[in-house]
Scaffold this motif. Structure first.
Motif, PDB file in Angstrom:
ATOM      1  N   HIS A   1       0.810  -1.217   0.000  1.00 26.35           N
ATOM      2  CA  HIS A   1       0.000   0.000   0.000  1.00 26.35           C
ATOM      3  C   HIS A   1       0.846   1.270   0.000  1.00 26.35           C
ATOM      4  CE1 HIS A   1      -3.676  -2.263   0.365  1.00 26.35           C
ATOM      5  NE2 HIS A   1      -3.061  -3.021   1.264  1.00 26.35           N
ATOM      6  N   ILE A   2       1.921   1.262   0.748  1.00 24.52           N
ATOM      7  CA  ILE A   2       2.855   2.393   0.757  1.00 24.52           C
ATOM      8  C   ILE A   2       4.254   1.807   0.673  1.00 24.52           C
ATOM      9  CG2 ILE A   2       3.789   4.349   2.052  1.00 24.52           C
ATOM     10  CD1 ILE A   2       1.077   4.624   3.405  1.00 24.52           C
ATOM     11  N   GLU A   3       5.059   2.335  -0.238  1.00 25.56           N
ATOM     12  CA  GLU A   3       6.426   1.845  -0.394  1.00 25.56           C
ATOM     13  C   GLU A   3       7.339   3.040  -0.648  1.00 25.56           C
ATOM     14  OE1 GLU A   3       7.706  -0.834  -3.741  1.00 25.56           O
ATOM     15  OE2 GLU A   3       7.679  -2.233  -2.055  1.00 25.56           O
ATOM     16  N   GLU A   4       7.894   3.594   0.433  1.00 28.34           N
ATOM     17  CA  GLU A   4       8.729   4.778   0.333  1.00 28.34           C
ATOM     18  C   GLU A   4      10.207   4.478   0.568  1.00 28.34           C
ATOM     19  OE1 GLU A   4       6.949   7.467   3.130  1.00 28.34           O
ATOM     20  OE2 GLU A   4       5.334   7.991   1.768  1.00 28.34           O
ATOM     21  N   LEU A   5      10.522   3.340   1.149  1.00 27.45           N
ATOM     22  CA  LEU A   5      11.915   2.984   1.405  1.00 27.45           C
ATOM     23  C   LEU A   5      12.534   2.428   0.134  1.00 27.45           C
ATOM     24  CD1 LEU A   5      11.460   1.288   4.877  1.00 27.45           C
ATOM     25  CD2 LEU A   5      12.101   3.646   4.399  1.00 27.45           C
ATOM     26  N   CYS A   6      13.769   2.811  -0.120  1.00 30.70           N
ATOM     27  CA  CYS A   6      14.454   2.405  -1.348  1.00 30.70           C
ATOM     28  C   CYS A   6      15.456   1.295  -1.058  1.00 30.70           C
ATOM     29  CB  CYS A   6      15.177   3.594  -1.958  1.00 30.70           C
ATOM     30  SG  CYS A   6      14.090   4.928  -2.432  1.00 30.70           S
ATOM     31  N   TYR A   7      15.468   0.307  -1.930  1.00 29.74           N
ATOM     32  CA  TYR A   7      16.401  -0.802  -1.828  1.00 29.74           C
ATOM     33  C   TYR A   7      17.041  -1.023  -3.187  1.00 29.74           C
ATOM     34  CZ  TYR A   7      13.803  -1.607   2.448  1.00 29.74           C
ATOM     35  OH  TYR A   7      13.214  -1.453   3.664  1.00 29.74           O
ATOM     36  N   GLY A   8      18.159  -1.722  -3.191  1.00 30.69           N
ATOM     37  CA  GLY A   8      18.847  -2.025  -4.440  1.00 30.69           C
ATOM     38  C   GLY A   8      20.183  -1.310  -4.504  1.00 30.69           C
ATOM     39  N   TYR A   9      20.673  -1.153  -5.725  1.00 32.35           N
ATOM     40  CA  TYR A   9      21.979  -0.541  -5.957  1.00 32.35           C
ATOM     41  C   TYR A   9      21.889   0.970  -5.780  1.00 32.35           C
ATOM     42  CZ  TYR A   9      26.259   0.880  -8.330  1.00 32.35           C
ATOM     43  OH  TYR A   9      27.469   1.446  -8.626  1.00 32.35           O
ATOM     44  N   PHE A  10      22.879   1.536  -5.088  1.00 37.37           N
ATOM     45  CA  PHE A  10      22.933   2.994  -4.950  1.00 37.37           C
ATOM     46  C   PHE A  10      24.302   3.500  -5.357  1.00 37.37           C
ATOM     47  CE2 PHE A  10      24.143   1.317  -0.781  1.00 37.37           C
ATOM     48  CZ  PHE A  10      25.327   2.003  -0.510  1.00 37.37           C
ATOM     49  N   GLU A  11      24.321   4.754  -5.737  1.00 34.86           N
ATOM     50  CA  GLU A  11      25.581   5.401  -6.113  1.00 34.86           C
ATOM     51  C   GLU A  11      25.427   6.897  -5.909  1.00 34.86           C
ATOM     52  OE1 GLU A  11      27.596   4.006  -9.667  1.00 34.86           O
ATOM     53  OE2 GLU A  11      27.912   6.087 -10.255  1.00 34.86           O
ATOM     54  N   ARG A  12      26.466   7.500  -5.396  1.00 39.89           N
ATOM     55  CA  ARG A  12      26.477   8.959  -5.217  1.00 39.89           C
ATOM     56  C   ARG A  12      27.859   9.464  -5.601  1.00 39.89           C
ATOM     57  NH1 ARG A  12      23.350  13.013  -2.186  1.00 39.89           N
ATOM     58  NH2 ARG A  12      24.259  14.915  -2.987  1.00 39.89           N
ATOM     59  N   GLN A  13      27.900  10.435  -6.484  1.00 44.67           N
ATOM     60  CA  GLN A  13      29.133  11.088  -6.897  1.00 44.67           C
ATOM     61  C   GLN A  13      29.130  12.469  -6.268  1.00 44.67           C
ATOM     62  OE1 GLN A  13      29.596  11.433 -11.138  1.00 44.67           O
ATOM     63  NE2 GLN A  13      31.105  13.043 -10.942  1.00 44.67           N
ATOM     64  N   VAL A  14      30.195  12.804  -5.538  1.00 47.50           N
ATOM     65  CA  VAL A  14      30.252  14.079  -4.830  1.00 47.50           C
ATOM     66  C   VAL A  14      31.500  14.842  -5.259  1.00 47.50           C
ATOM     67  CG1 VAL A  14      30.286  15.207  -2.580  1.00 47.50           C
ATOM     68  CG2 VAL A  14      29.114  13.019  -2.846  1.00 47.50           C
ATOM     69  N   GLN A  15      31.301  16.047  -5.759  1.00 46.38           N
ATOM     70  CA  GLN A  15      32.422  16.934  -6.075  1.00 46.38           C
ATOM     71  C   GLN A  15      32.885  17.560  -4.765  1.00 46.38           C
ATOM     72  OE1 GLN A  15      33.887  17.699  -9.242  1.00 46.38           O
ATOM     73  NE2 GLN A  15      35.414  18.560  -7.862  1.00 46.38           N
ATOM     74  N   LEU A  16      34.118  17.266  -4.352  1.00 42.84           N
ATOM     75  CA  LEU A  16      34.641  17.796  -3.094  1.00 42.84           C
ATOM     76  C   LEU A  16      35.083  19.249  -3.278  1.00 42.84           C
ATOM     77  CD1 LEU A  16      36.707  14.699  -1.923  1.00 42.84           C
ATOM     78  CD2 LEU A  16      34.369  15.323  -1.304  1.00 42.84           C
ATOM     79  N   PRO A  17      35.042  20.040  -2.223  1.00 42.83           N
ATOM     80  CA  PRO A  17      35.408  21.456  -2.337  1.00 42.83           C
ATOM     81  C   PRO A  17      36.918  21.697  -2.417  1.00 42.83           C
ATOM     82  CG  PRO A  17      34.774  20.946  -0.091  1.00 42.83           C
ATOM     83  CD  PRO A  17      34.506  19.722  -0.894  1.00 42.83           C
ATOM     84  N   ALA A  18      37.712  20.624  -2.244  1.00 42.65           N
ATOM     85  CA  ALA A  18      39.167  20.766  -2.287  1.00 42.65           C
ATOM     86  C   ALA A  18      39.789  19.459  -2.755  1.00 42.65           C
ATOM     87  CB  ALA A  18      39.703  21.126  -0.901  1.00 42.65           C
ATOM     88  N   LYS A  19      41.009  19.533  -3.277  1.00 44.28           N
ATOM     89  CA  LYS A  19      41.756  18.321  -3.633  1.00 44.28           C
ATOM     90  C   LYS A  19      42.119  17.595  -2.344  1.00 44.28           C
ATOM     91  CE  LYS A  19      42.438  19.072  -8.151  1.00 44.28           C
ATOM     92  NZ  LYS A  19      41.997  18.198  -9.195  1.00 44.28           N
ATOM     93  N   CYS A  20      42.015  16.254  -2.365  1.00 45.05           N
ATOM     94  CA  CYS A  20      42.259  15.458  -1.157  1.00 45.05           C
ATOM     95  C   CYS A  20      43.168  14.281  -1.472  1.00 45.05           C
ATOM     96  CB  CYS A  20      40.936  14.949  -0.595  1.00 45.05           C
ATOM     97  SG  CYS A  20      39.834  16.248  -0.028  1.00 45.05           S
ATOM     98  N   PHE A  21      43.714  13.677  -0.419  1.00 47.68           N
ATOM     99  CA  PHE A  21      44.542  12.492  -0.537  1.00 47.68           C
ATOM    100  C   PHE A  21      43.653  11.251  -0.542  1.00 47.68           C
ATOM    101  CE2 PHE A  21      47.536  15.487   1.500  1.00 47.68           C
ATOM    102  CZ  PHE A  21      48.591  15.392   0.596  1.00 47.68           C
TER     103      PHE A  21
END
Length: 134
Positions: free
Chosen positions: A93-113
């Motif tokens: 009846h209600i399905e708001e939770l997400c399952y499966g493959y996830f991916e997030r690409q984040v542009q960092l504010p500075a160069k990092c090691f």
């Protein structure tokens, strides 16, 4: 000086080719061939020496999370969250939770090691600390 006849159709064909190359180059940056089910929410801030991220991944096992840094300033967070209720046969009846493959690409504010990534996972939150290059 020679005068050339202007062909608007040739200009449109050149423009179309350039746009096609632009989109092709953009989508080639995504290395994943899996269908992304959801994108995790994050908070990001920086201190004088590091970039800190908090990633919401409730219900995900720590061993199912992968973190990588590319080009010193693009962080990838990938993984899989299994559906614990995948065997439900009746109507949902209600399905708001997400399952499966996830991916997030984040542009960092500075160069990092890349070798200076520290991560811990507690109570559904992945905490990532990355030392900035000076």
């Amino acid at each position: 000086m020679t005068i050339e006849k202007w062909d608007p159709w040739q200009e449109l064909a050149r423009l179309q080719q350039e746009v096609n190359e632009l989109f092709s180059n953009f989508f080639d940056r995504f290395s994943s061939t899996k269908e992304i089910s959801f994108t995790p929410q994050i908070n990001m801030y920086e201190t004088e020496k590091e970039v800190v991220l908090n990633v919401a991944l409730p219900g995900t096992l720590q061993e199912d999370i992968d973190i990588s840094l590319e080009e010193d300033d693009v962080l990838y967070i990938r993984g899989e969250r299994p559906d614990p209720h995948g065997t439900i046969t009746g109507p949902r009846h209600i399905e708001e939770l997400c399952y499966g493959y996830f991916e997030r690409q984040v542009q960092l504010p500075a160069k990092c090691f890349g070798e200076e990534i520290e991560a811990n996972y507690s109570e559904g939150i992945l905490n990532i600390r990355i030392i900035k290059k000076v």
